[in-house]
Structure formats: structure tokens, C-alpha cells
Design an enzyme around this catalytic site. Structure first.
Site, short mmCIF file in Angstrom:
data_model
loop_
_atom_site.label_atom_id
_atom_site.label_comp_id
_atom_site.label_asym_id
_atom_site.label_seq_id
_atom_site.Cartn_x
_atom_site.Cartn_y
_atom_site.Cartn_z
N HIS A 38 66.44 -67.43 -58.60
CA HIS A 38 65.00 -67.51 -58.86
C HIS A 38 64.44 -66.12 -59.19
CE1 HIS A 38 64.95 -71.10 -55.87
NE2 HIS A 38 64.72 -71.61 -57.05
N LYS A 68 61.93 -83.98 -52.44
CA LYS A 68 62.62 -83.08 -51.49
C LYS A 68 61.98 -83.09 -50.11
CE LYS A 68 64.58 -79.78 -54.75
NZ LYS A 68 64.51 -78.43 -55.33
N ARG A 90 70.36 -73.61 -65.10
CA ARG A 90 71.71 -73.22 -64.69
C ARG A 90 72.75 -73.91 -65.57
NH1 ARG A 90 70.70 -74.44 -58.52
NH2 ARG A 90 69.79 -76.16 -59.67
N SER A 93 69.11 -73.29 -53.63
CA SER A 93 68.49 -73.17 -52.31
C SER A 93 69.22 -74.03 -51.29
CB SER A 93 67.02 -73.59 -52.36
OG SER A 93 66.30 -72.76 -53.22
O1 PNS Z 1 62.26 -76.11 -57.33
P1 PNS Z 1 62.06 -77.54 -57.74
O2 PNS Z 1 62.03 -78.46 -56.54
O3 PNS Z 1 63.05 -78.00 -58.79
O4 PNS Z 1 60.62 -77.57 -58.44
C1 PNS Z 1 60.09 -78.78 -58.92
C2 PNS Z 1 58.56 -78.67 -59.04
C3 PNS Z 1 57.95 -78.34 -57.68
C4 PNS Z 1 58.21 -77.58 -60.04
C5 PNS Z 1 58.06 -80.05 -59.55
O5 PNS Z 1 58.40 -81.07 -58.65
C6 PNS Z 1 56.55 -80.04 -59.81
O6 PNS Z 1 56.12 -79.63 -60.86
N1 PNS Z 1 55.75 -80.47 -58.79
C7 PNS Z 1 54.31 -80.49 -58.88
C8 PNS Z 1 53.77 -81.91 -59.04
C9 PNS Z 1 53.96 -82.39 -60.46
O7 PNS Z 1 53.34 -81.92 -61.40
N2 PNS Z 1 54.86 -83.37 -60.64
C10 PNS Z 1 55.20 -83.91 -61.92
C11 PNS Z 1 56.25 -83.05 -62.61
S1 PNS Z 1 56.63 -83.66 -64.22
#
Ligand code: PNS
Length: 163
Positions: free
Chosen positions: A17, A41, A90, A128
Site C-alpha cells: 500500500h 470484510k 498485484r 493485509s
Molecule cells: O482494501 P479493500 O478492502 O480492497 O478496499 C475496498 C474499498 C474499501 C475501497 C471498497 O470496498 C469501497 O470502495 N468501499 C466504499 C463503499 C463503496 O463505494 N462501495 C462500492 C464500491 S464499487
């Protein structure tokens, strides 16, 4: 001013990150690293802990700031008047999920562009969840996460062991 959003769970931030955040900081005037919610998650660290670790890890990068947002990323892009969302890629396994999110975000907000930075070979395997597994079983995580947050994570697992 070109603003990038680096969104994620950061449970916890890894060297992978941090590499993406540093590289985004050379490409954009301002980078906002935002702790958001991934509904798929379950988190080990609280949102406050994840924010604190991000602050520690990015303290030396002047054009990076840390934030949190509980709503939609597409809305947040609008709110911050951001030029782009920056995500790290990745391997192929990331691609489908990231592609789906990028398209959904652009559907929700046509101005929400996603820029993908490829990971360095060194960080290709890092995640993570692997860091948490290694830390939980007493392994050495110093190669995987920024040095400033190692004590923080170890303390967290000490607490978990005692509970
Ligand atoms: O590190 P991660 O868990 O891969 O990040 C994913 C994250 C938090 C960026 C994604 O779940 C997100 O954008 N969450 C905010 C809510 C949202 O907009 N959801 C729709 C995504 S298309």
C-alpha cells in the site's frame, strides 16, 4: 490542483500500500488516503487504529493526508473534487474485482476515473490478511509493513492473545 484518492480497508497498511501511496504522491498534487468500508470484510483493527497507522506510515510524505469516509467512494470523489481514484494491482487475481469496482464507480459518478498502478515485484505477494496471519502466529512482519507501525501491530496481537 490534481487530487487523487487512495481508498482501502488498510487492515493494516502494508509496504505494498505504502509503495502505491508514495508513487501516487509523485503523480498528483495532493493524495488523500481514505479508510473506507468493504462490506465483504471483517476487520481486526478498529477504524481509529487503521487511521492512526496510516498517519504514522505516511507522516514523511508532505502531500499525503489521511481521512475516513463511511459512504460510497463515487460520492467521496465528488465531495473532494478528485481527479482520480488510485488503486494498486498485484496479480491477475486482483483484476476482476478491481475492474468491477472501477466500472461501478464510474457508473455511479461518470467523473470517477480509476488509475491502476502495478505493484513492484517485491510486493506482489503481500496482503493485509497474510500480515495478520503471520503476526497472529508470532512470525516476523518487519519486511511486510512500514517500520513505524510494527510495534502497534505487535501490541494489538498481545492484547488479542490475553483476551
Ligand atoms: O482494501 P479493500 O478492502 O480492497 O478496499 C475496498 C474499498 C474499501 C475501497 C471498497 O470496498 C469501497 O470502495 N468501499 C466504499 C463503499 C463503496 O463505494 N462501495 C462500492 C464500491 S464499487
Amino acid at each position: 490542483m490534481r487530487i487523487a484518492i487512495c481508498p482501502g480497508s488498510f487492515d493494516p497498511i502494508t509496504n505494498g500500500h505504502l509503495d502505491i501511496i508514495r508513487r501516487a504522491a509523485t503523480l498528483f498534487d495532493r493524495v488523500i488516503v481514505t479508510v473506507m468500508t468493504n462490506m465483504a470484510k471483517q476487520y481486526l483493527l478498529t477504524e481509529d487504529e487503521r487511521l492512526e497507522m496510516l498517519r504514522l506510515a505516511t507522516a514523511d510524505i508532505p502531500n499525503v493526508e489521511v481521512d475516513r469516509f463511511g459512504g460510497l467512494l463515487a460520492e467521496y470523489v465528488k465531495l473532494k473534487q478528485a481527479t482520480a481514484i488510485v488503486k494498486g494491482l498485484r496479480a491477475m487475481s486482483d483484476f476482476e474485482y478491481e475492474f468491477q469496482m472501477a466500472l461501478t464507480n464510474r457508473k455511479l459518478n461518470p467523473a470517477a476515473e480509476t488509475v491502476f498502478l502495478t505493484t513492484t515485484a517485491d510486493n506482489m505477494y503481500l496482503s493485509s490478511s497474510l500480515v495478520k496471519q503471520v503476526a497472529a502466529l508470532g512470525g516476523d512482519i518487519s519486511e511486510f509493513v512500514p517500520s513505524s507501525i510494527v510495534p502497534y501491530i505487535l501490541k494489538k496481537f498481545e492484547r488479542a492473545e490475553r483476551a
